[in-house]
Scaffold this motif. Structure first.
Motif, PDB file in Angstrom:
ATOM      1  N   ASP A 117      17.564  53.196  31.645  1.00 46.98           N
ATOM      2  CA  ASP A 117      17.484  52.269  30.526  1.00 46.98           C
ATOM      3  C   ASP A 117      16.413  51.215  30.806  1.00 46.98           C
ATOM      4  O   ASP A 117      16.433  50.555  31.851  1.00 46.98           O
ATOM      5  CB  ASP A 117      18.846  51.612  30.317  1.00 46.98           C
ATOM      6  N   ALA A 121      17.629  50.683  40.287  1.00 45.86           N
ATOM      7  CA  ALA A 121      18.503  50.439  39.138  1.00 45.86           C
ATOM      8  C   ALA A 121      17.964  51.126  37.887  1.00 45.86           C
ATOM      9  O   ALA A 121      18.731  51.678  37.089  1.00 45.86           O
ATOM     10  CB  ALA A 121      18.649  48.938  38.891  1.00 45.86           C
ATOM     11  N   TYR A 122      16.640  51.114  37.712  1.00 38.95           N
ATOM     12  CA  TYR A 122      16.040  51.768  36.550  1.00 38.95           C
ATOM     13  C   TYR A 122      16.205  53.282  36.637  1.00 38.95           C
ATOM     14  O   TYR A 122      16.529  53.934  35.647  1.00 38.95           O
ATOM     15  CB  TYR A 122      14.573  51.391  36.433  1.00 38.95           C
ATOM     16  N   TYR A 143      23.894  42.516  40.448  1.00 38.08           N
ATOM     17  CA  TYR A 143      23.516  43.088  39.147  1.00 38.08           C
ATOM     18  C   TYR A 143      22.679  44.356  39.332  1.00 38.08           C
ATOM     19  O   TYR A 143      22.906  45.362  38.650  1.00 38.08           O
ATOM     20  CB  TYR A 143      22.748  42.071  38.302  1.00 38.08           C
ATOM     21  N   GLY A 149      25.395  46.734  38.504  1.00 40.68           N
ATOM     22  CA  GLY A 149      25.321  46.576  37.059  1.00 40.68           C
ATOM     23  C   GLY A 149      26.267  45.521  36.510  1.00 40.68           C
ATOM     24  O   GLY A 149      26.403  45.385  35.303  1.00 40.68           O
ATOM     25  N   LYS A 194      15.602  43.189  32.162  1.00 43.70           N
ATOM     26  CA  LYS A 194      16.520  42.109  32.521  1.00 43.70           C
ATOM     27  C   LYS A 194      16.438  41.804  34.014  1.00 43.70           C
ATOM     28  O   LYS A 194      16.426  40.644  34.423  1.00 43.70           O
ATOM     29  CB  LYS A 194      17.944  42.486  32.134  1.00 43.70           C
ATOM     30  N   VAL A 211      17.585  47.494  31.420  1.00 46.99           N
ATOM     31  CA  VAL A 211      18.009  47.125  32.782  1.00 46.99           C
ATOM     32  C   VAL A 211      16.800  46.667  33.589  1.00 46.99           C
ATOM     33  O   VAL A 211      16.856  45.667  34.310  1.00 46.99           O
ATOM     34  CB  VAL A 211      18.725  48.307  33.465  1.00 46.99           C
ATOM     35  N   SER A 236      19.952  54.242  35.881  1.00 46.94           N
ATOM     36  CA  SER A 236      20.439  54.121  34.506  1.00 46.94           C
ATOM     37  C   SER A 236      19.489  54.763  33.491  1.00 46.94           C
ATOM     38  O   SER A 236      19.931  55.225  32.458  1.00 46.94           O
ATOM     39  CB  SER A 236      20.641  52.650  34.150  1.00 46.94           C
TER      40      SER A 236
END
Length: 105
Positions: free
Chosen positions: A26, A20-21, A74, A78, A32, A29, A24
């Motif tokens: 970000d 996920a990192y 998630y 996302g 969280k 993310v 994105s």
């Protein structure tokens, strides 16, 4: 055996966090997602205290599985699913309400 399963789950969530990192780029993310996984482990740790009320413990384990699904959604898509992420809190609130109502004085 449970420790091997816990290690595999932690490795899977770590891989999902990294994916996920990277997808994105970000840092929010990653933070969280890490907080959600950490909260999940706190929910699992609290399950041992709920053995006093076995039906509530079974409900709590089912809610933890829903929570794990919400975290996975998630990390993969996302999208935040608030009901799934708040499900273990409902079982914890029910546990404290039952403990408070049926306490010994």
């Amino acid at each position: 055996m449970p420790y091997i399963l816990a290690a595999l789950v932690l490795l899977a969530f770590g891989t999902l966090l990294y994916r996920a990192y990277r997808q994105s780029g970000d840092l929010a993310v990653l933070l969280k997602g890490t907080a959600l996984v950490g909260a999940g482990f706190l929910f699992v740790a609290f399950t041992r205290s709920m053995i006093v009320y076995k039906p509530l413990m079974v409900l709590h384990i089912a809610m933890i599985l829903l929570y794990g699904y919400g975290v996975t959604v998630y990390l993969l898509q996302g999208r935040v699913r608030p009901f799934f992420l708040a499900a273990p809190l409902a079982s914890l609130a029910l546990f404290f309400a039952v403990a408070w109502l049926f306490r010994e004085t």
